[in-house]
Design a protein around this motif. Structure first.
Motif, PDB file in Angstrom:
ATOM      1  N   TYR A   1       0.936  -1.242   0.199  1.00 47.12           N
ATOM      2  CA  TYR A   1      -0.103  -0.092   0.004  1.00 47.12           C
ATOM      3  C   TYR A   1       0.975   1.248   0.128  1.00 47.12           C
ATOM      4  O   TYR A   1       0.496   2.120  -0.833  1.00 47.12           O
ATOM      5  N   ASP A   2       1.653   1.352   0.898  1.00 40.93           N
ATOM      6  CA  ASP A   2       2.531   2.457   1.024  1.00 40.93           C
ATOM      7  C   ASP A   2       3.528   3.020  -0.211  1.00 40.93           C
ATOM      8  O   ASP A   2       3.365   3.912  -0.661  1.00 40.93           O
ATOM      9  N   GLU A   3       4.000   2.004  -0.582  1.00 44.15           N
ATOM     10  CA  GLU A   3       4.655   1.951  -1.835  1.00 44.15           C
ATOM     11  C   GLU A   3       3.886   2.599  -3.034  1.00 44.15           C
ATOM     12  O   GLU A   3       4.260   3.234  -3.948  1.00 44.15           O
ATOM     13  N   VAL A   4       2.759   1.865  -3.237  1.00 41.75           N
ATOM     14  CA  VAL A   4       1.829   2.189  -4.195  1.00 41.75           C
ATOM     15  C   VAL A   4       1.289   3.441  -4.175  1.00 41.75           C
ATOM     16  O   VAL A   4       1.245   4.471  -5.152  1.00 41.75           O
ATOM     17  N   LYS A   5       1.099   4.064  -3.152  1.00 40.25           N
ATOM     18  CA  LYS A   5       0.638   5.379  -2.741  1.00 40.25           C
ATOM     19  C   LYS A   5       1.808   6.288  -3.068  1.00 40.25           C
ATOM     20  O   LYS A   5       1.767   7.564  -3.634  1.00 40.25           O
ATOM     21  N   ASP A   6       3.143   6.011  -3.014  1.00 37.74           N
ATOM     22  CA  ASP A   6       4.182   6.659  -3.086  1.00 37.74           C
ATOM     23  C   ASP A   6       4.674   6.754  -4.759  1.00 37.74           C
ATOM     24  O   ASP A   6       5.641   7.634  -5.017  1.00 37.74           O
ATOM     25  N   MET A   7       3.953   6.274  -5.735  1.00 45.26           N
ATOM     26  CA  MET A   7       4.205   6.321  -6.991  1.00 45.26           C
ATOM     27  C   MET A   7       3.795   7.594  -7.773  1.00 45.26           C
ATOM     28  O   MET A   7       2.635   7.726  -8.426  1.00 45.26           O
ATOM     29  N   VAL A   8       4.589   8.794  -7.360  1.00 50.21           N
ATOM     30  CA  VAL A   8       4.365   9.958  -7.703  1.00 50.21           C
ATOM     31  C   VAL A   8       4.005  10.178  -9.220  1.00 50.21           C
ATOM     32  O   VAL A   8       3.249  10.864  -9.690  1.00 50.21           O
ATOM     33  N   TYR A   9       5.011   9.569 -10.004  1.00 53.63           N
ATOM     34  CA  TYR A   9       5.227  10.062 -11.339  1.00 53.63           C
ATOM     35  C   TYR A   9       3.785   9.351 -12.120  1.00 53.63           C
ATOM     36  O   TYR A   9       3.442   9.835 -12.943  1.00 53.63           O
ATOM     37  N   THR A  10       3.692   8.013 -11.622  1.00 53.95           N
ATOM     38  CA  THR A  10       2.724   7.259 -12.197  1.00 53.95           C
ATOM     39  C   THR A  10       1.459   8.077 -11.876  1.00 53.95           C
ATOM     40  O   THR A  10       0.298   8.213 -12.780  1.00 53.95           O
ATOM     41  N   HIS A  11       1.088   8.432 -10.594  1.00 50.94           N
ATOM     42  CA  HIS A  11      -0.020   9.148 -10.438  1.00 50.94           C
ATOM     43  C   HIS A  11      -0.140  10.476 -11.122  1.00 50.94           C
ATOM     44  O   HIS A  11      -1.267  10.561 -11.854  1.00 50.94           O
TER      45      HIS A  11
END
Ligand code: HEM
Length: 467
Positions: free
Chosen positions: A306-316
């Protein structure tokens, strides 16, 4: 630059008819050609609908005058056969109740569980094996279909705690999925008829598309009821999905619970799949951006938590940018329940439909600058003052109402991003998505209630060899 011609009695019907296959683009052009980004669509027999791309007007209808601009009776009666009294089709106290009860399903704890169990499972056990086989056999897959199956499995697990397993290697023809597809298409076609009397007439005599709609809705409801009854047997267990939450809340009747669940399936099935389909196409067209996304993915673990997915800023940021150009809900409507004057001086009469237009707004130079047509995730990034790292740059929601905005903003927004980012990470870590046909042109964007790539997205899956 001119607006579509309007004639006495038939209004804009001639242009509307000529452009019926590209209504989103046609209304978008009309907004762009207007000095105040407004277009009155005049239908035969006097019904008028205003389309707007003006952020001040969007803020006015979605927030400032929230209680004046509601779903209203046109939307409600047109979609009633499909949606009944589900959250998408109600206003006032009824809406508030459903919104509050459902919101528990979207708290951090539920979202963490969703990503680390439901989505993870669907990616690792279903999506990746199917892509691996396609790579080995060099087969052409319709990625849009795969992503819809993915999303439908996901939303059924959240809404019902039930796994329909549509994303399995045989890609089974699912009666329920076909019924859902038909019901949405026919319901949305009702909006486009020259007069609502036409579909009411067909429904009364149970003929043509209305006959199919009735059958499809009945299949959907039977399926939902079956699961609901199974669920009732196991109700002593604590509520872990939406359905048991509503069943546990006391005296709701089964019909209403069925309505509620149908709205959620609609919300969850076609939105993320549409967004991801266009996203993968845009990445193919923009290899430098794809490399950045892949770089970010490779900084995370194989099955990011979860925390890693949240942290995918560029993909976001890239997903935000892709939905700017290809919003899953390209146009959305409200109806005025009183006379009003909009911030740009436009007079609105009680009963008028006012539609905001995320598709037109995502393509406006006045909002995004002269490079609006370029796919540039950087628009959504800025430097964090303290860490010097890039962080997501939030923008005014009324210039980007892709998830709506104000009190009725999409309830599943965070869930949608987590799901999409997890899918992107799962796919791009190992594979490249390459369109099976590339004639240099752009695929066709079509929309019923939600958008699609016309004819699907045929692709070949290649192994990624760039480590
Ligand atoms: C990229 C994905 C998505 C987009 C662009 C999107 C967009 C929207 C939009 C435009 C609305 C307003 C519709 C209206 O009231 O007419 C909406 C409402 C809603 N969405 Fe989403 N949605 C997405 C994914 C999801 C997902 C995955 C869920 C999860 C179940 C969800 C749940 C809802 C619900 C429950 C509402 C109704 C909110 C209310 O009326 O208070 N959405 N969404």
């Amino acid at each position: 630059k001119s607006q579509p011609k309007s004639y006495p009695f038939i209004g804009n019907y001639l242009s509307l008819y000529t452009n019926h296959h590209r209504l989103t683009q046609w209304t978008s052009d009309a907004i762009h050609n207007s000095p105040n980004f407004a277009f009155f669509l005049r239908r035969p027999f006097g019904q008028t609908r205003l389309f707007t791309g003006n952020p001040a007007v969007v803020q006015h209808i979605l927030k400032t005058k929230f209680s004046t601009y509601q779903k209203g009776d046109i939307f409600r009666s047109t979609l009633f056969d499909l949606l009944g009294d589900g959250i998408f089709n109600v206003d006032g106290e009824e809406w508030k109740f459903q919104r509050q009860l459902s919101s528990h399903e979207f708290n951090t704890k539920s979202l963490r569980h969703f990503v680390e169990h439901v989505v993870d499972d669907e990616v690792n056990k279903r999506l990746i094996p199917i892509l691996t086989t396609a790579t080995a056999n060099d087969t052409v897959l319709d990625l849009q279909d795969i992503l819809q199956r993915f999303a439908l499995d996901n939303i059924c697990r959240i809404a019902f705690g039930y796994d329909p397993a549509y994303l399995t290697p045989s890609l089974p023809q699912a009666k329920f999925a076909v019924a859902f597809e038909d019901a949405v298409r026919i319901s949305s076609e009702r909006f486009r008829m020259i007069t609502p009397l036409l579909w009411k007439f067909k429904r009364f005599f149970n003929i043509g598309s209305e006959k199919r709609l009735k059958e499809a809705v009945s299949e959907i409801r039977q399926f939902t009821m079956k699961i609901l009854n199974e669920k009732k047997q196991e109700l002593a267990i604590q509520p872990v999905d939406l359905l048991s939450r509503f069943l546990n809340s006391g005296h709701l009747d089964e019909n209403l619970i069925t309505d509620i669940v149908i709205s959620f399936i609609l919300a969850g099935r076609d939105t993320t799949s549409a967004a991801l389909t266009w996203f993968f196409w845009l990445l193919y067209k923009n290899p430098a951006i794809e490399s950045e996304v892949v770089k970010e993915i490779k900084e995370k673990s194989d099955s990011p938590i979860y925390d890693e997915v949240k942290d995918m800023v560029y993909t976001h940021a890239s997903l935000y940018e892709s939905m700017r150009l290809y919003p899953p809900v390209p146009v959305d409507s409200k109806q005025a329940n009183a006379d009003d004057v909009l911030p740009d001086g436009t007079i609105v009469k009680k009963g008028m439909m006012v539609s905001y237009h995320p598709y037109a707004m995502g393509r406006m130079e006045s909002i995004w600058g002269e490079n609006w047509m370029e796919f540039r995730p950087d628009r959504w990034l800025e430097k964090d003052e303290t860490s010097e790292k890039k962080k997501f740059r939030a923008r005014d929601p009324y210039i980007y109402p892709v998830f709506q905005a104000g009190p009725r903003i999409c309830l599943g927004k965070d869930m949608a991003f987590l799901q999409m980012k997890r899918v992107v990470a799962g796919v791009l870590r190992q594979f490249k998505v390459v369109p099976a046909v590339d004639d240099g042109g752009e695929p066709v964007f079509v929309a019923a209630l939600t958008s699609k790539m016309k004819g699907g997205f045929p692709v070949k899956i290649k192994k990624r060899n760039d480590d």
